[in-house]
Design a protein around this motif. Structure first.
Motif, PDB file in Angstrom:
ATOM      1  N   ALA A  74       0.843  -1.094   0.038  1.00  0.00           N
ATOM      2  CA  ALA A  74       0.034   0.078  -0.171  1.00  0.00           C
ATOM      3  C   ALA A  74       0.809   1.162   0.065  1.00  0.00           C
ATOM      4  O   ALA A  74       0.664   2.134  -0.736  1.00  0.00           O
ATOM      5  N   VAL A  75       1.895   1.134   0.866  1.00  0.00           N
ATOM      6  CA  VAL A  75       2.877   2.353   0.805  1.00  0.00           C
ATOM      7  C   VAL A  75       3.444   2.778  -0.557  1.00  0.00           C
ATOM      8  O   VAL A  75       3.324   3.783  -0.910  1.00  0.00           O
ATOM      9  N   LEU A  76       4.094   1.673  -0.895  1.00  0.00           N
ATOM     10  CA  LEU A  76       4.806   1.604  -2.299  1.00  0.00           C
ATOM     11  C   LEU A  76       3.518   2.213  -3.259  1.00  0.00           C
ATOM     12  O   LEU A  76       4.027   2.907  -4.109  1.00  0.00           O
ATOM     13  N   HIS A  77       2.394   1.573  -3.155  1.00  0.00           N
ATOM     14  CA  HIS A  77       1.355   2.284  -4.282  1.00  0.00           C
ATOM     15  C   HIS A  77       1.464   3.794  -4.265  1.00  0.00           C
ATOM     16  O   HIS A  77       1.231   4.340  -5.403  1.00  0.00           O
ATOM     17  N   LEU A  78       1.111   4.085  -3.076  1.00  0.00           N
ATOM     18  CA  LEU A  78       0.941   5.559  -2.972  1.00  0.00           C
ATOM     19  C   LEU A  78       2.061   6.121  -2.961  1.00  0.00           C
ATOM     20  O   LEU A  78       2.120   7.394  -4.000  1.00  0.00           O
ATOM     21  N   HIS A  79       3.278   5.762  -2.676  1.00  0.00           N
ATOM     22  CA  HIS A  79       4.459   6.664  -2.875  1.00  0.00           C
ATOM     23  C   HIS A  79       5.014   6.870  -4.452  1.00  0.00           C
ATOM     24  O   HIS A  79       5.405   7.759  -4.735  1.00  0.00           O
ATOM     25  N   ARG A  80       4.661   5.876  -5.147  1.00  0.00           N
ATOM     26  CA  ARG A  80       4.921   5.807  -6.708  1.00  0.00           C
ATOM     27  C   ARG A  80       3.863   6.230  -7.367  1.00  0.00           C
ATOM     28  O   ARG A  80       3.844   6.079  -8.578  1.00  0.00           O
ATOM     29  N   GLN A 129      -2.661   7.622  -9.316  1.00  0.00           N
ATOM     30  CA  GLN A 129      -2.966   8.547 -10.266  1.00  0.00           C
ATOM     31  C   GLN A 129      -2.717   7.890 -11.878  1.00  0.00           C
ATOM     32  O   GLN A 129      -3.233   8.227 -12.514  1.00  0.00           O
ATOM     33  N   TYR A 130      -1.570   6.987 -11.967  1.00  0.00           N
ATOM     34  CA  TYR A 130      -1.408   6.424 -12.940  1.00  0.00           C
ATOM     35  C   TYR A 130      -2.708   5.210 -13.557  1.00  0.00           C
ATOM     36  O   TYR A 130      -2.790   5.476 -14.823  1.00  0.00           O
ATOM     37  N   ARG A 131      -3.215   4.817 -12.703  1.00  0.00           N
ATOM     38  CA  ARG A 131      -4.421   4.010 -13.017  1.00  0.00           C
ATOM     39  C   ARG A 131      -5.488   4.941 -13.517  1.00  0.00           C
ATOM     40  O   ARG A 131      -6.025   4.472 -14.481  1.00  0.00           O
ATOM     41  N   ARG A 132      -5.737   6.135 -12.871  1.00  0.00           N
ATOM     42  CA  ARG A 132      -6.786   7.084 -13.468  1.00  0.00           C
ATOM     43  C   ARG A 132      -6.230   7.476 -14.754  1.00  0.00           C
ATOM     44  O   ARG A 132      -7.253   7.748 -15.543  1.00  0.00           O
ATOM     45  N   GLN A 133      -5.115   7.744 -14.786  1.00  0.00           N
ATOM     46  CA  GLN A 133      -4.583   8.139 -16.485  1.00  0.00           C
ATOM     47  C   GLN A 133      -4.777   7.253 -17.047  1.00  0.00           C
ATOM     48  O   GLN A 133      -5.123   7.580 -18.536  1.00  0.00           O
ATOM     49  N   GLN A 134      -4.619   5.815 -16.807  1.00  0.00           N
ATOM     50  CA  GLN A 134      -4.628   4.975 -18.001  1.00  0.00           C
ATOM     51  C   GLN A 134      -6.246   4.829 -18.420  1.00  0.00           C
ATOM     52  O   GLN A 134      -6.646   4.719 -19.815  1.00  0.00           O
ATOM     53  N   GLN A 135      -7.023   5.047 -17.286  1.00  0.00           N
ATOM     54  CA  GLN A 135      -8.440   5.103 -17.844  1.00  0.00           C
ATOM     55  C   GLN A 135      -8.855   6.119 -18.775  1.00  0.00           C
ATOM     56  O   GLN A 135      -9.912   6.024 -19.386  1.00  0.00           O
ATOM     57  N   ARG A 136      -8.192   7.177 -18.921  1.00  0.00           N
ATOM     58  CA  ARG A 136      -8.314   8.343 -19.662  1.00  0.00           C
ATOM     59  C   ARG A 136      -7.404   8.151 -20.778  1.00  0.00           C
ATOM     60  O   ARG A 136      -7.307   9.138 -21.502  1.00  0.00           O
ATOM     61  N   ALA A 137      -6.538   7.316 -21.133  1.00  0.00           N
ATOM     62  CA  ALA A 137      -5.775   7.051 -22.129  1.00  0.00           C
ATOM     63  C   ALA A 137      -4.739   8.199 -22.371  1.00  0.00           C
ATOM     64  O   ALA A 137      -4.339   8.622 -23.236  1.00  0.00           O
ATOM     65  N   GLU A 138      -4.018   8.333 -20.941  1.00  0.00           N
ATOM     66  CA  GLU A 138      -3.297   9.482 -21.039  1.00  0.00           C
ATOM     67  C   GLU A 138      -1.960   8.898 -20.365  1.00  0.00           C
ATOM     68  O   GLU A 138      -1.737   8.004 -19.689  1.00  0.00           O
ATOM     69  N   TRP A 139      -0.927   9.420 -21.385  1.00  0.00           N
ATOM     70  CA  TRP A 139       0.675   8.882 -21.026  1.00  0.00           C
ATOM     71  C   TRP A 139       1.348  10.247 -20.486  1.00  0.00           C
ATOM     72  O   TRP A 139       1.927  10.918 -21.463  1.00  0.00           O
ATOM     73  N   GLN A 140       1.214  10.044 -19.251  1.00  0.00           N
ATOM     74  CA  GLN A 140       1.912  11.261 -18.404  1.00  0.00           C
ATOM     75  C   GLN A 140       2.884  10.797 -17.365  1.00  0.00           C
ATOM     76  O   GLN A 140       2.514  10.734 -16.077  1.00  0.00           O
ATOM     77  N   PRO A 141       4.278  10.981 -17.820  1.00  0.00           N
ATOM     78  CA  PRO A 141       5.310  10.456 -16.550  1.00  0.00           C
ATOM     79  C   PRO A 141       5.187  11.362 -15.354  1.00  0.00           C
ATOM     80  O   PRO A 141       4.881  12.639 -15.518  1.00  0.00           O
ATOM     81  N   ARG A 142       5.220  10.945 -14.132  1.00  0.00           N
ATOM     82  CA  ARG A 142       5.239  11.877 -12.989  1.00  0.00           C
ATOM     83  C   ARG A 142       6.622  11.899 -12.332  1.00  0.00           C
ATOM     84  O   ARG A 142       7.313  10.770 -12.127  1.00  0.00           O
TER      85      ARG A 142
END
Length: 236
Positions: free
Chosen positions: A30-36, A40-53
């Motif tokens: 859970a911590v690594l999921h939030l830390h990395r 947000q990447y999951r939400r971006q995937q659902q919107r077909a967005e390729w946006q590195p953070r």
């Protein structure tokens, strides 16, 4: 209800290796999921967005644990090993190498102010019921993450929803709720910033648990200290 039991009857918690290791595994994930920034990447995937953070180093991320019992200390040991900046809070003062420890109501504000990922491992008592509430969330840095693996009644649902809506809490990972399971119409099920699991963070493993029970029975027969003895005044 401990008052329903004879006063001289010792009550013990189930303390076995499988519970500890399971909790450490779940919280680490859970911590690594939030830390990395995985939510947000999951939400971006659902919107077909390729946006590195830009990734943040573990050493630059403060992880704070509410509750410094056996589970809390095991989790902190893992977080330290991974290089996170670690802090802990409990009702009474603790001293843990490499962990900034806070205690009591007077130490809670300082603990919360620096905590970017908050892990709740508190026992459920009358003092901790509703502990995760609007006032607490407002003392965290804006966008903090929450990992709730304590007990469902410790969380005020409407306060979490409000904090998520304002961005005060960025994302929450919840393994416990009130009630369990949630009603089908509960907003947690479909909230884009909440990940739910069905109280599976830490499970009792039958074989290792049986060994612990037998060991405690033998200790009881020999009038020796029992493992996991509950303090009736504290309730845990």
């Amino acid at each position: 209800d401990l008052n329903a039991l004879p006063a001289d009857l010792p009550v013990v918690r189930m303390v076995e290796p499988g519970i500890v290791s399971g909790m450490v595994e779940y919280v680490t994930h859970a911590v690594l999921h939030l830390h990395r920034d995985m939510p947000q990447y999951r939400r971006q995937q659902q919107r077909a967005e390729w946006q590195p953070r830009q990734a943040k180093l573990a050493a630059d991320r403060r992880v704070g644990v509410l509750g410094l019992g056996s589970l809390g200390q095991a989790v902190l040991a893992q977080m330290k090993a991974m290089g996170f900046d670690c802090a802990g809070w409990s009702r009474s003062q603790h001293h843990i190498d490499g962990v900034q420890c806070h205690a009591g109501s007077e130490g809670l504000a300082d603990f919360l102010a620096g905590t970017e990922i908050l892990i709740c491992l508190l026992p459920l008592t009358e003092a901790t019921r509703g502990f995760l509430n609007k006032k607490l969330f407002e003392q965290l840095p804006k966008g903090a993450g929450l990992v709730h693996v304590g007990r469902g009644p410790q969380l005020v649902d409407v306060d979490l929803l409000a904090a998520l809506d304002t961005g005060q809490i960025g994302d929450a990972i919840l393994d416990v709720t009130d009630p369990e399971p949630l009603t089908p119409e509960h907003p947690f099920w479909s909230h884009a910033h909440i990940a739910l699991t069905p109280h599976i963070a830490s499970m009792t493993h039958p074989l290792s648990a049986a060994r612990v029970v037998l060991d405690n029975l033998r200790r009881f027969d020999r009038n020796e200290p029992m493992v996991g003895l509950v303090d009736r005044l504290r309730g845990y």
